[in-house]
Design an enzyme around this catalytic site. Structure first.
Site, PDB file in Angstrom:
ATOM      1  N   ARG A 236       0.851  -1.188   0.000  1.00  0.00           N
ATOM      2  CA  ARG A 236       0.000   0.000   0.000  1.00  0.00           C
ATOM      3  C   ARG A 236       0.888   1.239   0.000  1.00  0.00           C
ATOM      4  NH1 ARG A 236      -4.609  -1.395  -1.657  1.00  0.00           N
ATOM      5  NH2 ARG A 236      -5.724   0.266  -0.561  1.00  0.00           N
ATOM      6  N   HIS A 284      -0.018   0.709  -9.901  1.00  0.00           N
ATOM      7  CA  HIS A 284      -0.849  -0.075  -8.990  1.00  0.00           C
ATOM      8  C   HIS A 284      -1.543  -1.229  -9.719  1.00  0.00           C
ATOM      9  CE1 HIS A 284      -3.251   0.164  -4.963  1.00  0.00           C
ATOM     10  NE2 HIS A 284      -3.025  -1.092  -5.332  1.00  0.00           N
TER      11      HIS A 284
END
Length: 321
Positions: A236, A284
């Site tokens: 993250r 991502h």
């Protein structure tokens, strides 16, 4: 359709995360259940028994008083954990083989990229320089995997199979054959001191925010053919202190970084990460979700739950993952 409705609440993401795509897949796997794409002004909130969500805004689930289970469509649940109004019902995170395999591919790809000096070789190609450098064996490098859940354990085992020395660290004690596993704050420094390439797959919690910081980078092992250590973050964005990463790359504390996640996404055009010569940047997509597999997984979980069975992969709200 006498069964409780399944509500879909999806915010952000790429084409793969389009609300219409998720709706079509859930309609296919839940033919006897009403599937509703939120927001829907005609929906009676009392009809909703299940919610499948991605990055819901705080308060968006509070209206569903008959909610029984919340399914998070990705691996990270930090957006849900930040919602103080979240209904007190079981929260399930996605864990399917497809997601695990994709993350393992990403980790192996980027470890090999740095191990086989791809940044140097691509620069050599750009300047038309024929100058192969010394190539060392995988066994000369220790890869440290932070986070030994399903994704981290699979990645660690794949790297070991390729001949790398592999160590792991997690908050709680884990055991993986052939891999030295450290745990808790007491084991973190020893783990870092062994690590030449640091792979971070931790969940984002208050305890792990900015765990990738200058203090950690300074403890990484520099006694390998790589010289300066490398970090790879596919967990993250909040795990990394981005100012510390840039400073460490510029002063040689770090030799390179592969970053798939960022504190602000999409990454702003002005970010220095875009053009930094020591950074490999991906948008991502380390383990982009397969809507087909995930929708089947959620439908199977609902069926098992309604038959009196136990839900899998429940999130521990106290731990935040």
């Amino acid at each position: 359709m006498g069964k409780g409705a399944l509500a879909l609440l999806i915010n952000g993401g790429s084409e793969n995360w389009s609300s219409a795509r998720w709706k079509a897949r859930f309609d296919a796997v839940c033919p006897d259940r009403r599937v509703v794409l939120l927001p829907d002004g005609a929906l009676d909130p009392a009809e909703v028994h299940y919610a499948a969500v991605w990055k819901p805004k705080p308060g968006e689930l509070a209206a569903f008083k008959n909610l029984r289970v919340i399914f998070n469509l990705g691996a990270g649940v930090d957006a849900l954990m930040a919602d103080r109004s979240l209904p007190d019902v079981p929260l399930v995170r996605v864990a399917v083989s497809d997601l695990t395999e994709r993350m393992t591919e990403y980790v192996v790809l980027h470890v090999l990229m740095h191990h086989r000096q791809e940044l140097y070789l691509r620069e050599s190609q750009r300047v038309k320089r024929w100058a192969p450098d010394y190539q060392w064996a995988a066994s000369a490098i220790t890869v440290g995997v932070m986070g030994l859940g399903t994704l981290g354990a699979a990645s660690a085992q794949a790297l070991r199979a390729l001949g790398f020395r592999v160590v792991g660290w997690s908050r709680s004690e884990k055991r993986i054959d052939g891999i030295a596993c450290y745990h808790s704050a007491d084991g973190l420094d020893a783990f870092l001191r062994e690590t030449n390439i640091l792979v971070c797959l931790l969940p984002l919690t208050p305890d792990t925010r900015h765990v990738l910081n200058r203090d950690a980078f300074a403890k990484l092992n520099r006694e390998s053919p790589l010289g300066a250590p490398v970090i790879i973050n596919a967990g993250r964005g909040g795990l990394q202190n981005e100012a510390d990463i840039l400073r460490a790359l510029d002063d040689g504390t770090l030799g390179a970084a592969s970053l798939d996640v960022f504190e602000t996404e999409p990454l702003p055009e002005a970010s220095p990460f875009w053009s930094h010569p020591k950074v490999v940047l991906t948008p991502h997509n380390a383990a982009d979700t397969d809507a087909d597999e995930i929708s089947k997984y959620v439908a199977q979980q609902i069926a098992r739950f309604e038959a009196g069975g136990a839900l899998e992969n429940l999130v521990d709200r106290k731990r935040g993952y």
